[in-house]
Design a protein around this motif. Structure first.
Motif, PDB file in Angstrom:
ATOM      1  N   TYR A 248       0.816  -1.209   0.000  1.00  0.00           N
ATOM      2  CA  TYR A 248       0.000   0.000   0.000  1.00  0.00           C
ATOM      3  C   TYR A 248       0.855   1.267   0.000  1.00  0.00           C
ATOM      4  CZ  TYR A 248       1.037  -0.751   4.945  1.00  0.00           C
ATOM      5  OH  TYR A 248       1.685  -1.002   6.135  1.00  0.00           O
ATOM      6  N   GLU A 249       2.170   1.105  -0.109  1.00  0.00           N
ATOM      7  CA  GLU A 249       3.097   2.238  -0.143  1.00  0.00           C
ATOM      8  C   GLU A 249       3.748   2.296  -1.523  1.00  0.00           C
ATOM      9  OE1 GLU A 249       4.507   2.486   4.512  1.00  0.00           O
ATOM     10  OE2 GLU A 249       5.451   0.979   3.241  1.00  0.00           O
ATOM     11  N   LEU A 250       3.009   2.786  -2.486  1.00  0.00           N
ATOM     12  CA  LEU A 250       3.465   2.815  -3.865  1.00  0.00           C
ATOM     13  C   LEU A 250       4.332   4.047  -4.130  1.00  0.00           C
ATOM     14  CD1 LEU A 250       0.128   1.783  -5.628  1.00  0.00           C
ATOM     15  CD2 LEU A 250       1.967   0.307  -4.767  1.00  0.00           C
ATOM     16  N   ALA A 251       5.157   3.940  -5.158  1.00  0.00           N
ATOM     17  CA  ALA A 251       5.999   5.064  -5.553  1.00  0.00           C
ATOM     18  C   ALA A 251       5.130   6.294  -5.790  1.00  0.00           C
ATOM     19  CB  ALA A 251       6.785   4.716  -6.808  1.00  0.00           C
ATOM     20  N   SER A 252       5.575   7.428  -5.285  1.00  0.00           N
ATOM     21  CA  SER A 252       4.727   8.619  -5.315  1.00  0.00           C
ATOM     22  C   SER A 252       5.539   9.868  -5.000  1.00  0.00           C
ATOM     23  CB  SER A 252       3.624   8.487  -4.258  1.00  0.00           C
ATOM     24  OG  SER A 252       4.198   8.506  -2.957  1.00  0.00           O
ATOM     25  N   PHE A 253       4.889  11.028  -5.138  1.00  0.00           N
ATOM     26  CA  PHE A 253       5.374  12.237  -4.494  1.00  0.00           C
ATOM     27  C   PHE A 253       4.947  12.113  -3.031  1.00  0.00           C
ATOM     28  CE2 PHE A 253       4.402  13.647  -8.852  1.00  0.00           C
ATOM     29  CZ  PHE A 253       5.561  14.319  -9.216  1.00  0.00           C
ATOM     30  N   SER A 254       5.870  12.273  -2.112  1.00  0.00           N
ATOM     31  CA  SER A 254       5.522  12.109  -0.701  1.00  0.00           C
ATOM     32  C   SER A 254       5.222  13.453  -0.048  1.00  0.00           C
ATOM     33  CB  SER A 254       6.658  11.429   0.063  1.00  0.00           C
ATOM     34  OG  SER A 254       6.391  11.448   1.452  1.00  0.00           O
ATOM     35  N   TYR A 324       0.984  11.223  -3.513  1.00  0.00           N
ATOM     36  CA  TYR A 324       0.441  11.851  -4.712  1.00  0.00           C
ATOM     37  C   TYR A 324       0.944  11.075  -5.930  1.00  0.00           C
ATOM     38  CZ  TYR A 324      -0.804  16.011  -1.913  1.00  0.00           C
ATOM     39  OH  TYR A 324      -1.337  16.885  -0.988  1.00  0.00           O
ATOM     40  N   ASP A 325       0.051  10.796  -6.862  1.00  0.00           N
ATOM     41  CA  ASP A 325       0.387  10.010  -8.049  1.00  0.00           C
ATOM     42  C   ASP A 325       1.498  10.694  -8.856  1.00  0.00           C
ATOM     43  OD1 ASP A 325      -0.181   9.387 -11.139  1.00  0.00           O
ATOM     44  OD2 ASP A 325      -0.888   7.691  -9.922  1.00  0.00           O
ATOM     45  N   LEU A 326       2.443   9.898  -9.339  1.00  0.00           N
ATOM     46  CA  LEU A 326       3.590  10.449 -10.055  1.00  0.00           C
ATOM     47  C   LEU A 326       3.218  11.012 -11.424  1.00  0.00           C
ATOM     48  CD1 LEU A 326       6.326   7.798  -9.183  1.00  0.00           C
ATOM     49  CD2 LEU A 326       6.274  10.189  -8.460  1.00  0.00           C
ATOM     50  N   THR A 327       2.070  10.627 -11.954  1.00  0.00           N
ATOM     51  CA  THR A 327       1.638  11.138 -13.257  1.00  0.00           C
ATOM     52  C   THR A 327       0.624  12.261 -13.121  1.00  0.00           C
ATOM     53  OG1 THR A 327       2.011   8.966 -14.292  1.00  0.00           O
ATOM     54  CG2 THR A 327       0.594  10.530 -15.470  1.00  0.00           C
ATOM     55  N   THR A 328      -0.428  12.015 -12.353  1.00  0.00           N
ATOM     56  CA  THR A 328      -1.500  13.018 -12.226  1.00  0.00           C
ATOM     57  C   THR A 328      -1.250  14.039 -11.132  1.00  0.00           C
ATOM     58  OG1 THR A 328      -2.775  11.708 -10.621  1.00  0.00           O
ATOM     59  CG2 THR A 328      -3.137  11.250 -12.974  1.00  0.00           C
ATOM     60  N   GLU A 329      -0.354  13.700 -10.184  1.00  0.00           N
ATOM     61  CA  GLU A 329      -0.055  14.520  -9.006  1.00  0.00           C
ATOM     62  C   GLU A 329      -1.278  14.703  -8.105  1.00  0.00           C
ATOM     63  OE1 GLU A 329       2.631  17.850  -9.320  1.00  0.00           O
ATOM     64  OE2 GLU A 329       3.133  17.331 -11.380  1.00  0.00           O
ATOM     65  N   LYS A 330      -2.226  13.766  -8.195  1.00  0.00           N
ATOM     66  CA  LYS A 330      -3.393  13.801  -7.329  1.00  0.00           C
ATOM     67  C   LYS A 330      -3.234  12.796  -6.196  1.00  0.00           C
ATOM     68  CE  LYS A 330      -6.660  15.321 -10.875  1.00  0.00           C
ATOM     69  NZ  LYS A 330      -7.919  15.014 -11.613  1.00  0.00           N
TER      70      LYS A 330
END
Length: 380
Positions: A248-254, A324-330
């Motif tokens: 549940y800890e996916l690559a993202s903007f933290s 936050y999603d790395l593509t949408t930043e949401k």
């Protein structure tokens, strides 16, 4: 907007100071009711010279791994039974040393405090051994893994039902920031460590390790169209790319772990152009991604359980998502199935209530930013 953050913090300061001044004295035996991190680093100074602290120090010495680190989430301040003492002695050569959840750094800070009062040379020896462990664990690229030596892949898969991740460069829960803050305290002659009379060689190694850590931080900062933003909670130890951890800890903007990194960079005197650019980028990202009009609370669900929910509140202070999603930043949220969902309400009850999905911490960066700019003669 940033002035509002600063005003809020200044208004809270006298209240915080008042609580600190009225803090009750620690009574005999009170430490046993506390969390280990509190006992290790937040007790009144005089407590570290007591017989109680001596007993705890013996446990810390016994539980130190032969390589120099400590395991996580262990109540080292509780009395050790004969069988537990034997267990620690018999497993000294086994893997398990980690920087996760404040481990190893908390134990080192505790040893420094008790040595200052009791001058037991064993404490100093264990401290220096722990610092050498930090040096050993650092990658050539400047990062630190969550565990050192890293966990066996099969053990990690069985434990977390996910791909191995303990070898990644770990910002999660401020693991690397905690390491670097300790190193900075060592070479900056922080008075907490003065009684240890650490040698010049160790201090120079600490400074070199810190500087390499800064280089790693700058290299791992996520770039969008060549503009620096923030960081992922963990980055691949070879490619430096954002990486997954638990399911549940996916690559993202933290929105959470990036705060400690930014504040660490802001504490560096005479920052380079690269550091200035990194801080500016992080501050802008935090400002652009704040969430307004909501607050996190709880209510009783149809099963009679307390359940974490998101409420609308136009007067609520800004809040940030953890991921936050790395593509949408949401913002996104996950159950243990690893599937991204767009709201807290869509994930499982267990993960919704057993993990921190939102944070107010970025407000600290926004509040400090004007002062940091002024100190370094900068303008946005």
């Amino acid at each position: 907007m940033k002035n509002n953050y600063l005003i809020t913090i200044l208004l809270l300061f006298p209240l915080t100071l008042g609580f600190a001044q009225n803090k009750p004295q620690v009574k005999p035996g009170d430490y046993l009711k506390m969390r280990w991190e509190t006992v290790a680093t937040r007790m009144p100074s005089e407590w570290y010279g007591t017989d109680e602290a001596k007993l705890v120090a013996e446990n810390v010495l016994i539980s130190q791994k032969e390589i120099g680190g400590w395991a996580k989430n262990e109540p080292y301040h509780h009395p050790f039974s004969d069988s537990l003492r034997t267990h620690y002695l018999q497993t000294k050569d086994e893997k398990g040393g980690t920087f996760d959840n404040g481990s190893t750094i908390s134990e080192l800070r505790f040893l420094a405090k008790v040595y200052a009062h009791l001058k037991d040379e064993r404490y100093k020896q264990a401290f220096e051994k722990g610092v050498k462990y930090i040096f050993m664990a650092q990658y050539e690229n400047g990062g630190w893994p969550q565990y050192f030596p890293v966990k066996d892949a099969q053990d990690e898969i069985l434990l977390d039902k996910t791909e191995p991740y303990s070898m990644h460069i770990t910002y999660n829960d401020n693991a690397m920031v905690n390491v670097m803050t300790l190193l900075k305290d060592l070479f900056s002659d922080n008075k907490e460590f003065t009684p240890l009379e650490l040698g010049k060689d160790l201090k120079e190694k600490a400074k070199m390790a810190f500087n390499k850590g800064v280089e790693c931080i700058l290299k791992t900062q996520i770039q969008i169209n060549h503009h620096p933003t923030v960081w992922c909670a963990q980055h691949n130890e070879k490619t430096l790319a954002p990486a997954n951890a638990r399911a549940y800890e996916l690559a993202s903007f933290s929105g959470a772990e990036s705060v400690g990194i930014a504040l660490l960079l802001m504490d560096i005197d005479h920052p380079s152009k690269a550091i200035i650019s990194a801080v500016n980028g992080a501050e802008k990202w935090f400002e652009d991604h704040e969430i307004k009009g909501i607050k996190i609370g709880s209510e009783t669900n149809q099963n009679g359980q307390r359940d974490r929910v998101v409420f609308e509140d136009k007067d609520a202070p800004p809040i940030w998502a953890r991921f936050y999603d790395l593509t949408t930043e949401k913002p996104f949220f996950c159950s243990r199935d690893g599937i991204k969902r767009s709201s807290l309400a869509e994930i499982s009850y267990e993960r919704r209530n057993g993990y921190g999905w939102y944070t107010y911490e970025p407000a600290k960066v926004l509040a400090r930013f004007p002062e940091w700019q002024k100190k370094n003669h900068l303008s946005k």
